[in-house]
Design a protein around this motif. Sequence first.
Motif, PDB file in Angstrom:
ATOM      1  N   HIS A 150      32.421   0.921 -20.478  1.00  0.00           N
ATOM      2  CA  HIS A 150      31.702   1.998 -19.797  1.00  0.00           C
ATOM      3  C   HIS A 150      31.886   1.965 -18.286  1.00  0.00           C
ATOM      4  N   LEU A 151      31.821   3.159 -17.707  1.00  0.00           N
ATOM      5  CA  LEU A 151      31.637   3.343 -16.279  1.00  0.00           C
ATOM      6  C   LEU A 151      30.145   3.538 -16.063  1.00  0.00           C
ATOM      7  N   ILE A 152      29.535   2.682 -15.266  1.00  0.00           N
ATOM      8  CA  ILE A 152      28.090   2.706 -15.052  1.00  0.00           C
ATOM      9  C   ILE A 152      27.823   3.316 -13.681  1.00  0.00           C
ATOM     10  N   LEU A 153      26.981   4.335 -13.636  1.00  0.00           N
ATOM     11  CA  LEU A 153      26.702   5.058 -12.402  1.00  0.00           C
ATOM     12  C   LEU A 153      25.220   4.942 -12.049  1.00  0.00           C
ATOM     13  N   TYR A 154      24.954   4.642 -10.772  1.00  0.00           N
ATOM     14  CA  TYR A 154      23.595   4.595 -10.236  1.00  0.00           C
ATOM     15  C   TYR A 154      23.470   5.726  -9.223  1.00  0.00           C
ATOM     16  N   MET A 155      22.507   6.638  -9.478  1.00  0.00           N
ATOM     17  CA  MET A 155      22.409   7.820  -8.631  1.00  0.00           C
ATOM     18  C   MET A 155      20.952   8.091  -8.267  1.00  0.00           C
ATOM     19  N   PRO A 156      20.668   8.421  -6.997  1.00  0.00           N
ATOM     20  CA  PRO A 156      21.540   8.167  -5.840  1.00  0.00           C
ATOM     21  C   PRO A 156      21.590   6.670  -5.573  1.00  0.00           C
ATOM     22  N   ASP A 157      22.412   6.242  -4.632  1.00  0.00           N
ATOM     23  CA  ASP A 157      22.528   4.808  -4.386  1.00  0.00           C
ATOM     24  C   ASP A 157      21.355   4.266  -3.571  1.00  0.00           C
ATOM     25  N   GLU A 158      20.720   5.113  -2.774  1.00  0.00           N
ATOM     26  CA  GLU A 158      19.591   4.697  -1.948  1.00  0.00           C
ATOM     27  C   GLU A 158      18.654   5.888  -1.769  1.00  0.00           C
ATOM     28  N   PRO A 159      17.424   5.653  -1.297  1.00  0.00           N
ATOM     29  CA  PRO A 159      16.507   6.788  -1.117  1.00  0.00           C
ATOM     30  C   PRO A 159      17.129   7.852  -0.230  1.00  0.00           C
ATOM     31  N   MET A 160      16.939   9.096  -0.635  1.00  0.00           N
ATOM     32  CA  MET A 160      17.521  10.190   0.137  1.00  0.00           C
ATOM     33  C   MET A 160      16.571  11.385   0.122  1.00  0.00           C
ATOM     34  N   LEU A 161      16.707  12.210   1.124  1.00  0.00           N
ATOM     35  CA  LEU A 161      15.884  13.399   1.287  1.00  0.00           C
ATOM     36  C   LEU A 161      16.764  14.620   1.137  1.00  0.00           C
ATOM     37  N   ARG A 162      16.390  15.514   0.259  1.00  0.00           N
ATOM     38  CA  ARG A 162      17.136  16.763   0.089  1.00  0.00           C
ATOM     39  C   ARG A 162      16.496  17.821   0.984  1.00  0.00           C
ATOM     40  N   GLU A 163      17.061  18.003   2.154  1.00  0.00           N
ATOM     41  CA  GLU A 163      16.464  18.901   3.135  1.00  0.00           C
ATOM     42  C   GLU A 163      16.794  20.359   2.877  1.00  0.00           C
ATOM     43  N   ASN A 164      17.776  20.604   2.045  1.00  0.00           N
ATOM     44  CA  ASN A 164      18.143  21.982   1.709  1.00  0.00           C
ATOM     45  C   ASN A 164      18.065  22.148   0.199  1.00  0.00           C
ATOM     46  N   GLY A 195       0.790  -1.212   0.000  1.00  0.00           N
ATOM     47  CA  GLY A 195       0.000   0.000   0.000  1.00  0.00           C
ATOM     48  C   GLY A 195       0.823   1.264   0.000  1.00  0.00           C
ATOM     49  N   ILE A 196       2.146   1.146   0.070  1.00  0.00           N
ATOM     50  CA  ILE A 196       3.046   2.291   0.085  1.00  0.00           C
ATOM     51  C   ILE A 196       4.073   2.114  -1.026  1.00  0.00           C
ATOM     52  N   GLN A 197       4.528   3.217  -1.597  1.00  0.00           N
ATOM     53  CA  GLN A 197       5.515   3.142  -2.665  1.00  0.00           C
ATOM     54  C   GLN A 197       6.771   2.418  -2.205  1.00  0.00           C
ATOM     55  N   ALA A 198       7.278   1.553  -3.062  1.00  0.00           N
ATOM     56  CA  ALA A 198       8.477   0.785  -2.738  1.00  0.00           C
ATOM     57  C   ALA A 198       9.707   1.681  -2.644  1.00  0.00           C
ATOM     58  N   ASN A 199      10.656   1.276  -1.803  1.00  0.00           N
ATOM     59  CA  ASN A 199      11.958   1.934  -1.703  1.00  0.00           C
ATOM     60  C   ASN A 199      12.994   1.075  -2.401  1.00  0.00           C
ATOM     61  N   ASN A 200      13.784   1.696  -3.261  1.00  0.00           N
ATOM     62  CA  ASN A 200      14.806   0.979  -4.011  1.00  0.00           C
ATOM     63  C   ASN A 200      16.195   1.489  -3.641  1.00  0.00           C
ATOM     64  N   ALA A 201      17.150   0.566  -3.592  1.00  0.00           N
ATOM     65  CA  ALA A 201      18.540   0.921  -3.345  1.00  0.00           C
ATOM     66  C   ALA A 201      19.419   0.030  -4.211  1.00  0.00           C
ATOM     67  N   PHE A 202      20.614   0.529  -4.533  1.00  0.00           N
ATOM     68  CA  PHE A 202      21.551  -0.225  -5.364  1.00  0.00           C
ATOM     69  C   PHE A 202      22.898  -0.292  -4.657  1.00  0.00           C
ATOM     70  N   ARG A 203      23.452  -1.499  -4.593  1.00  0.00           N
ATOM     71  CA  ARG A 203      24.768  -1.711  -3.983  1.00  0.00           C
ATOM     72  C   ARG A 203      25.707  -2.264  -5.048  1.00  0.00           C
ATOM     73  N   SER A 204      26.922  -1.757  -5.068  1.00  0.00           N
ATOM     74  CA  SER A 204      27.886  -2.236  -6.060  1.00  0.00           C
ATOM     75  C   SER A 204      29.079  -2.881  -5.383  1.00  0.00           C
ATOM     76  N   PHE A 205      29.565  -3.930  -6.012  1.00  0.00           N
ATOM     77  CA  PHE A 205      30.739  -4.656  -5.548  1.00  0.00           C
ATOM     78  C   PHE A 205      31.614  -4.890  -6.774  1.00  0.00           C
TER      79      PHE A 205
END
Length: 263
Positions: A213-227, A124-134
């Motif tokens: 290629h250099l592959i970039l995932y941005m942002p890596d996890e959910p984040m809040l821009r407070e400013n 019932g709530i929007q999913a949160n997604n995050a990406f981890r790289s190794f």
Amino acid sequence: MKFAAALAVVATAASVMTAPVAHASAEQFCGELAATWDGTRCTTLVTSPRDAEMFISLDLPAPMLDNPTSGPTVRGYFHKLIDGWRKTGSQTPRDSSAYTGYEIYPGPGAVQTLIVHETFEPFGIQANNAFRSFVFDMAQGRRLRIADIFRPGVDPMTVIPPATEPVLPPALDAAPPPHAPNTYPFTVEEWVPGPNGPGYTSSYHTFGLSPDHLILYMPDEPMLRENPSPRDRLVWSMDGGTIRIEVPLAALAGSLRPEYGGN
């Protein structure tokens, strides 16, 4: 069981590389995680004191589990991940699911990249997604951070942004939700490091290498821009992996170590 449908809808990310012993290796490790191997995925169900259920499903990257270079790090990550999700599931008041998919990229040279996509979805709530790289240099037997692929004295936060100029603007314009091109927060200045910090780049923490290629995932996890910037804009939250771009290694060749695509 209420999560029978969840089994059918959990997405499995396609792996670029597979191995003949994948199932045996993953099944054994699933047992170490105190979970159940269903033939393709590692699963478990957690019930909270309020009878809320969390269905956990892991797609395990078998080619990386037993390798002496990648194995300890990748196994440790999945142990920590499932322990954290179990703790969340034991406390949650709402039914939910948590699952992973992965991709493996070979190259350049002896480099192997594992990208794990984590999804936590309270029903019932929007999913949160995050990406981890190794990212591992299999020849040197070590894990690579973003600074490790560049020559000594080169600052990744300085040399990467110019190389993203051809690919970043169209990726921002196409990002969800639908929006007018070049409007906040999908403006280039929000997605490159600057005087006010790394913006939505997460300091390029989640990255991968393919042969070209250099592959970039941005942002890596959910984040809040407070400013937010400009200051009259509302506080903005951003899901992990909102922007994925592929930067040609040729655009960075003069800054990269030779074994990672440099000249």
